[in-house]
Design an enzyme around this catalytic site. Structure first.
Site, PDB file in Angstrom:
ATOM      1  N   THR A  19       7.794 -10.777 -15.145  1.00 16.25           N
ATOM      2  CA  THR A  19       6.728 -10.299 -16.354  1.00 16.25           C
ATOM      3  C   THR A  19       7.758  -9.283 -17.202  1.00 16.25           C
ATOM      4  N   LEU A  21       9.435  -6.924 -19.486  1.00 17.65           N
ATOM      5  CA  LEU A  21      10.954  -6.715 -20.101  1.00 17.65           C
ATOM      6  C   LEU A  21      11.810  -7.567 -18.969  1.00 17.65           C
ATOM      7  N   ASP A  69       9.673  -6.658  -2.053  1.00 17.23           N
ATOM      8  CA  ASP A  69       9.175  -5.517  -2.156  1.00 17.23           C
ATOM      9  C   ASP A  69      10.184  -4.407  -2.164  1.00 17.23           C
ATOM     10  N   PHE A 101       1.558   4.717 -14.252  1.00 10.93           N
ATOM     11  CA  PHE A 101       0.320   4.857 -14.740  1.00 10.93           C
ATOM     12  C   PHE A 101       0.100   6.385 -15.381  1.00 10.93           C
ATOM     13  N   TYR A 151      12.363   9.454 -21.494  1.00 12.35           N
ATOM     14  CA  TYR A 151      12.120  10.705 -20.818  1.00 12.35           C
ATOM     15  C   TYR A 151      12.642  11.056 -19.578  1.00 12.35           C
ATOM     16  N   PRO A 194       8.796   2.531 -26.803  1.00 10.84           N
ATOM     17  CA  PRO A 194       7.762   1.372 -26.608  1.00 10.84           C
ATOM     18  C   PRO A 194       8.025  -0.058 -26.709  1.00 10.84           C
TER      19      PRO A 194
HETATM   20  C1  HXC Z   1      -4.535   8.179 -10.401  1.00 11.64           C
HETATM   21  C2  HXC Z   1      -4.092   6.217  -9.114  1.00 11.64           C
HETATM   22  C3  HXC Z   1      -4.123   5.503 -10.273  1.00 11.64           C
HETATM   23  C4  HXC Z   1      -4.500   6.033 -11.643  1.00 11.64           C
HETATM   24  C5  HXC Z   1      -3.459   4.225  -8.703  1.00 11.64           C
HETATM   25  N1  HXC Z   1      -3.875   5.487  -8.128  1.00 11.64           N
HETATM   26  N2  HXC Z   1      -3.702   4.220 -10.023  1.00 11.64           N
HETATM   27  N3  HXC Z   1      -4.554   7.608  -9.148  1.00 11.64           N
HETATM   28  N4  HXC Z   1      -4.819   7.271 -11.562  1.00 11.64           N
HETATM   29  N5  HXC Z   1      -4.651   5.334 -12.644  1.00 11.64           N
HETATM   30  C6  HXC Z   1      -3.438   5.737  -6.935  1.00 11.64           C
HETATM   31  C7  HXC Z   1      -4.255   5.014  -5.727  1.00 11.64           C
HETATM   32  O1  HXC Z   1      -5.761   5.764  -5.905  1.00 11.64           O
HETATM   33  C8  HXC Z   1      -3.738   5.234  -4.633  1.00 11.64           C
HETATM   34  O2  HXC Z   1      -3.904   6.576  -4.063  1.00 11.64           O
HETATM   35  C9  HXC Z   1      -2.407   5.276  -5.086  1.00 11.64           C
HETATM   36  O3  HXC Z   1      -2.311   5.440  -6.109  1.00 11.64           O
HETATM   37  C10 HXC Z   1      -1.721   3.751  -4.740  1.00 11.64           C
HETATM   38  O4  HXC Z   1      -2.539   2.612  -5.677  1.00 11.64           O
HETATM   39  P1  HXC Z   1      -2.616   1.363  -5.112  1.00 11.64           P
HETATM   40  O5  HXC Z   1      -3.301   0.503  -6.236  1.00 11.64           O
HETATM   41  O6  HXC Z   1      -2.895   1.012  -3.774  1.00 11.64           O
HETATM   42  O7  HXC Z   1      -0.747   1.052  -5.187  1.00 11.64           O
HETATM   43  P2  HXC Z   1      -0.185  -0.456  -5.489  1.00 11.64           P
HETATM   44  O8  HXC Z   1      -1.394  -1.576  -5.319  1.00 11.64           O
HETATM   45  O9  HXC Z   1       1.121  -0.446  -4.634  1.00 11.64           O
HETATM   46  O10 HXC Z   1      -0.015  -0.487  -6.982  1.00 11.64           O
HETATM   47  C11 HXC Z   1       1.364   0.356  -7.446  1.00 11.64           C
HETATM   48  C12 HXC Z   1       0.778   0.859  -8.811  1.00 11.64           C
HETATM   49  C13 HXC Z   1       0.254  -0.240  -9.957  1.00 11.64           C
HETATM   50  C14 HXC Z   1       2.132   1.618  -9.424  1.00 11.64           C
HETATM   51  C15 HXC Z   1      -0.455   1.842  -8.892  1.00 11.64           C
HETATM   52  O11 HXC Z   1       0.034   0.284 -11.136  1.00 11.64           O
HETATM   53  C16 HXC Z   1       0.990  -1.280  -9.870  1.00 11.64           C
HETATM   54  O12 HXC Z   1       1.667  -2.225  -9.235  1.00 11.64           O
HETATM   55  N6  HXC Z   1       2.543  -1.296 -10.937  1.00 11.64           N
HETATM   56  C17 HXC Z   1       3.418  -1.882 -11.185  1.00 11.64           C
HETATM   57  C18 HXC Z   1       3.718  -2.449 -12.534  1.00 11.64           C
HETATM   58  C19 HXC Z   1       3.826  -1.406 -13.546  1.00 11.64           C
HETATM   59  O13 HXC Z   1       3.326  -0.068 -13.419  1.00 11.64           O
HETATM   60  N7  HXC Z   1       4.365  -1.310 -14.664  1.00 11.64           N
HETATM   61  C20 HXC Z   1       4.403  -0.641 -15.665  1.00 11.64           C
HETATM   62  C21 HXC Z   1       5.697  -0.147 -16.041  1.00 11.64           C
HETATM   63  S1  HXC Z   1       5.949   0.603 -17.407  1.00 11.64           S
HETATM   64  P3  HXC Z   1      -4.966   7.213  -3.021  1.00 11.64           P
HETATM   65  O14 HXC Z   1      -4.702   8.284  -2.460  1.00 11.64           O
HETATM   66  O15 HXC Z   1      -6.329   6.955  -3.647  1.00 11.64           O
HETATM   67  O16 HXC Z   1      -4.893   5.921  -1.902  1.00 11.64           O
HETATM   68  C22 HXC Z   1       7.107   1.879 -17.607  1.00 11.64           C
HETATM   69  C23 HXC Z   1       7.077   2.261 -19.131  1.00 11.64           C
HETATM   70  C24 HXC Z   1       7.558   3.607 -19.177  1.00 11.64           C
HETATM   71  O17 HXC Z   1       7.506   2.577 -16.434  1.00 11.64           O
HETATM   72  C25 HXC Z   1       7.774   4.256 -20.727  1.00 11.64           C
HETATM   73  C26 HXC Z   1       6.888   3.659 -21.633  1.00 11.64           C
HETATM   74  C27 HXC Z   1       7.274   4.030 -23.225  1.00 11.64           C
HETATM   75  P1  NAP Z   2       5.926  -4.753 -15.906  1.00 12.19           P
HETATM   76  O1  NAP Z   2       5.711  -5.999 -16.628  1.00 12.19           O
HETATM   77  O2  NAP Z   2       4.616  -4.224 -15.188  1.00 12.19           O
HETATM   78  O3  NAP Z   2       7.019  -4.807 -15.090  1.00 12.19           O
HETATM   79  C1  NAP Z   2       7.302  -4.085 -13.842  1.00 12.19           C
HETATM   80  C2  NAP Z   2       7.723  -5.344 -12.865  1.00 12.19           C
HETATM   81  O4  NAP Z   2       8.014  -4.556 -11.547  1.00 12.19           O
HETATM   82  C3  NAP Z   2       6.704  -6.264 -12.514  1.00 12.19           C
HETATM   83  O5  NAP Z   2       7.011  -7.420 -12.695  1.00 12.19           O
HETATM   84  C4  NAP Z   2       6.274  -6.115 -10.994  1.00 12.19           C
HETATM   85  O6  NAP Z   2       6.099  -7.311 -10.305  1.00 12.19           O
HETATM   86  C5  NAP Z   2       7.465  -5.280 -10.602  1.00 12.19           C
HETATM   87  N1  NAP Z   2       7.481  -4.615  -9.282  1.00 12.19           N
HETATM   88  C6  NAP Z   2       6.374  -3.365  -9.246  1.00 12.19           C
HETATM   89  N2  NAP Z   2       6.460  -2.975  -7.924  1.00 12.19           N
HETATM   90  C7  NAP Z   2       7.453  -3.673  -7.253  1.00 12.19           C
HETATM   91  C8  NAP Z   2       7.726  -3.752  -5.972  1.00 12.19           C
HETATM   92  N3  NAP Z   2       7.362  -2.772  -5.188  1.00 12.19           N
HETATM   93  N4  NAP Z   2       8.889  -4.582  -5.559  1.00 12.19           N
HETATM   94  C9  NAP Z   2       9.259  -5.429  -6.438  1.00 12.19           C
HETATM   95  N5  NAP Z   2       8.866  -5.312  -7.857  1.00 12.19           N
HETATM   96  C10 NAP Z   2       7.877  -4.415  -8.197  1.00 12.19           C
HETATM   97  O7  NAP Z   2       6.429  -3.752 -17.165  1.00 12.19           O
HETATM   98  P2  NAP Z   2       7.470  -3.692 -18.254  1.00 12.19           P
HETATM   99  O8  NAP Z   2       6.966  -2.940 -19.345  1.00 12.19           O
HETATM  100  O9  NAP Z   2       8.057  -4.947 -18.370  1.00 12.19           O
HETATM  101  O10 NAP Z   2       8.502  -2.693 -17.444  1.00 12.19           O
HETATM  102  C11 NAP Z   2       9.753  -3.172 -17.388  1.00 12.19           C
HETATM  103  C12 NAP Z   2      10.978  -1.913 -17.030  1.00 12.19           C
HETATM  104  O11 NAP Z   2      10.988  -1.496 -18.395  1.00 12.19           O
HETATM  105  C13 NAP Z   2      10.415  -0.790 -16.074  1.00 12.19           C
HETATM  106  O12 NAP Z   2      11.650  -0.293 -15.458  1.00 12.19           O
HETATM  107  C14 NAP Z   2       9.989   0.076 -17.118  1.00 12.19           C
HETATM  108  O13 NAP Z   2       9.800   1.302 -16.727  1.00 12.19           O
HETATM  109  C15 NAP Z   2      10.930   0.145 -18.337  1.00 12.19           C
HETATM  110  N6  NAP Z   2      10.341   0.400 -19.485  1.00 12.19           N
HETATM  111  C16 NAP Z   2       9.326  -0.227 -20.260  1.00 12.19           C
HETATM  112  C17 NAP Z   2       9.004   0.322 -21.435  1.00 12.19           C
HETATM  113  C18 NAP Z   2       7.768  -0.343 -22.151  1.00 12.19           C
HETATM  114  O14 NAP Z   2       7.608   0.013 -23.215  1.00 12.19           O
HETATM  115  N7  NAP Z   2       7.537  -1.619 -21.775  1.00 12.19           N
HETATM  116  C19 NAP Z   2       9.377   1.349 -21.991  1.00 12.19           C
HETATM  117  C20 NAP Z   2      10.394   2.138 -21.128  1.00 12.19           C
HETATM  118  C21 NAP Z   2      10.837   1.456 -20.020  1.00 12.19           C
HETATM  119  P3  NAP Z   2       4.895  -7.351  -9.076  1.00 12.19           P
HETATM  120  O15 NAP Z   2       3.704  -6.892  -9.537  1.00 12.19           O
HETATM  121  O16 NAP Z   2       5.153  -9.052  -8.968  1.00 12.19           O
HETATM  122  O17 NAP Z   2       5.963  -6.719  -8.070  1.00 12.19           O
END
Ligand code: HXC
Ligand code: NAP
Length: 291
Positions: A19, A21, A69, A101, A151, A194
């Site tokens: 997904t 980037l 994972d 998040f 950051y 972003p």
């Molecule tokens: C508070 C939260 C929450 C929220 C989850 N939790 N979301 N707490 N506010 N919004 C809590 C849950 O209640 C739980 O705690 C714990 O976190 C784990 O949640 P799960 O849903 O069981 O975890 P999981 O299914 O493993 O999902 C992991 C995740 C999810 C990180 C929470 O968002 C995910 O799968 N993300 C993957 C993709 C992603 O995040 N992409 C964005 C990357 S962008 P409790 O105690 O209740 O059990 C990035 C960009 C940075 O990094 C820079 C941008 C400019």
């Molecule tokens: P994204 O589409 O949500 O990508 C995150 C990926 O991580 C997903 O494909 C997810 O796939 C994978 N992932 C999450 N947990 C994992 C685990 N435990 N094991 C293996 N894979 C896992 O978000 P994105 O915006 O493209 O982010 C990509 C990278 O860019 C990240 O490092 C993010 O911090 C960085 N970044 C993004 C931005 C932006 O503006 N978009 C800015 C700065 C930095 P599954 O759910 O299938 O596991």
């Protein structure tokens, strides 16, 4: 911008490559002749991406989706083994997988804190350690590219587990760039500003905030995925062989704008600048001791 064989025959492993980037980088690497492994938790998403990229690009190289994972070290070793079975070698690791998040820190449970740190920091060092040991055993030159954020060095409220983890990944980049250079392993990072992706936007951008984010960017726009794909392609190619331990920011000037003391003066009109100039020149003419 590149010759189409820039990455010919390179085998590139991208965590989270199904997904956002990660997919953008996979796309560009395939267009440039590489074999690509995309690895994350959701196999069905990876398989769909693989099928779509194959249909769209008809790549010379192949694409292998692997369920992984990154928090689980044994699973990382197993994904590496499957990669070697299919391709016989791996040349590049891209640590891209992340979890994040926005939330006030005091609202987080310890589990919520752990989940982000485990994916971003533990996941990145798990993969780096397993791949690094393999390359050192094989005496193979290789390259790691880590995706951080700006950051990682400024810190940021409301994403504290992510900020801590990305800072750790940046420290790992600079540390191992030096320690493993003797094995021919180089390590760099990209710090994106972003770039709209579903994963990031759905978790990080509250309604109405995108406009404010764009206003903070001197270039007045967000990033385009192809811009990140091209930068990553250069950094994993042989043409960047002497770049080691570097973090390349790709954010339209965003973080520097926030950091520079007087950058907030952007809003002043020409008339206000005229008044300011008159005030400053007037002050220069006043005699010392006149108050
Ligand atoms: C508070 C939260 C929450 C929220 C989850 N939790 N979301 N707490 N506010 N919004 C809590 C849950 O209640 C739980 O705690 C714990 O976190 C784990 O949640 P799960 O849903 O069981 O975890 P999981 O299914 O493993 O999902 C992991 C995740 C999810 C990180 C929470 O968002 C995910 O799968 N993300 C993957 C993709 C992603 O995040 N992409 C964005 C990357 S962008 P409790 O105690 O209740 O059990 C990035 C960009 C940075 O990094 C820079 C941008 C400019
Ligand atoms: P994204 O589409 O949500 O990508 C995150 C990926 O991580 C997903 O494909 C997810 O796939 C994978 N992932 C999450 N947990 C994992 C685990 N435990 N094991 C293996 N894979 C896992 O978000 P994105 O915006 O493209 O982010 C990509 C990278 O860019 C990240 O490092 C993010 O911090 C960085 N970044 C993004 C931005 C932006 O503006 N978009 C800015 C700065 C930095 P599954 O759910 O299938 O596991």
């Amino acid at each position: 911008m590149f010759k189409t064989d820039l990455l010919k025959d390179k085998v590139i492993f991208i965590t989270g490559g199904g997904t956002g980037l990660g997919r953008a980088m996979a796309t560009r690497f395939l267009e440039l002749g590489a074999h690509v492994i995309i690895a994350s938790r959701k196999l069905e998403v990876l398989e769909k991406t693989a099928a779509e990229l194959e249909a769209a690009i008809h790549p010379v190289g192949s694409i292998l989706p692997l369920e992984l994972d990154v928090r689980d070290y044994r699973a990382v070793e197993s994904a590496l083994e499957q990669t070697l079975e299919k391709f016989g070698r791996v040349d590049v690791l891209v640590n891209n997988a992340a979890g994040n998040f926005v939330s006030p820190t005091e609202r987080l449970s310890n589990k919520a804190f752990d989940v982000v740190v485990d994916i971003v920091l533990r996941g990145s060092y798990n993969c780096t350690l397993a791949f690094g040991k393999h390359w050192i055993d094989r005496q193979q030159k290789a390259r790691v590219l880590n995706i951080v954020t700006t950051y990682a060095w400024t810190g940021s409220g409301y994403v504290v587990p992510s900020a801590i983890s990305k800072a750790g990944v940046l420290a790992m980049t600079r540390s191992l760039a030096v320690e493993w250079a003797k094995y021919g392993i180089t390590m760099n990072a990209i710090a994106p500003g972003p770039f709209p992706t579903k994963g990031a936007w759905s978790r990080l951008v509250p309604p109405g905030v995108e406009e404010k984010m764009v206003q903070r960017i001197p270039l007045g726009r967000v990033g385009d995925h192809s811009e990140l794909g091209n930068l990553a392609a250069f950094l994993v190619s042989d043409f960047s062989g002497f770049i080691n331990g570097e973090v390349v920011t790709i954010d339209g000037g965003e973080w520097l704008k926030g950091a520079g003391e007087f950058n907030l003066l952007d809003f002043l009109s020409q008339e206000q600048w005229d008044l300011m100039e008159a005030q400053v020149r007037g002050a220069g003419k006043s005699k010392p001791g006149n108050g």
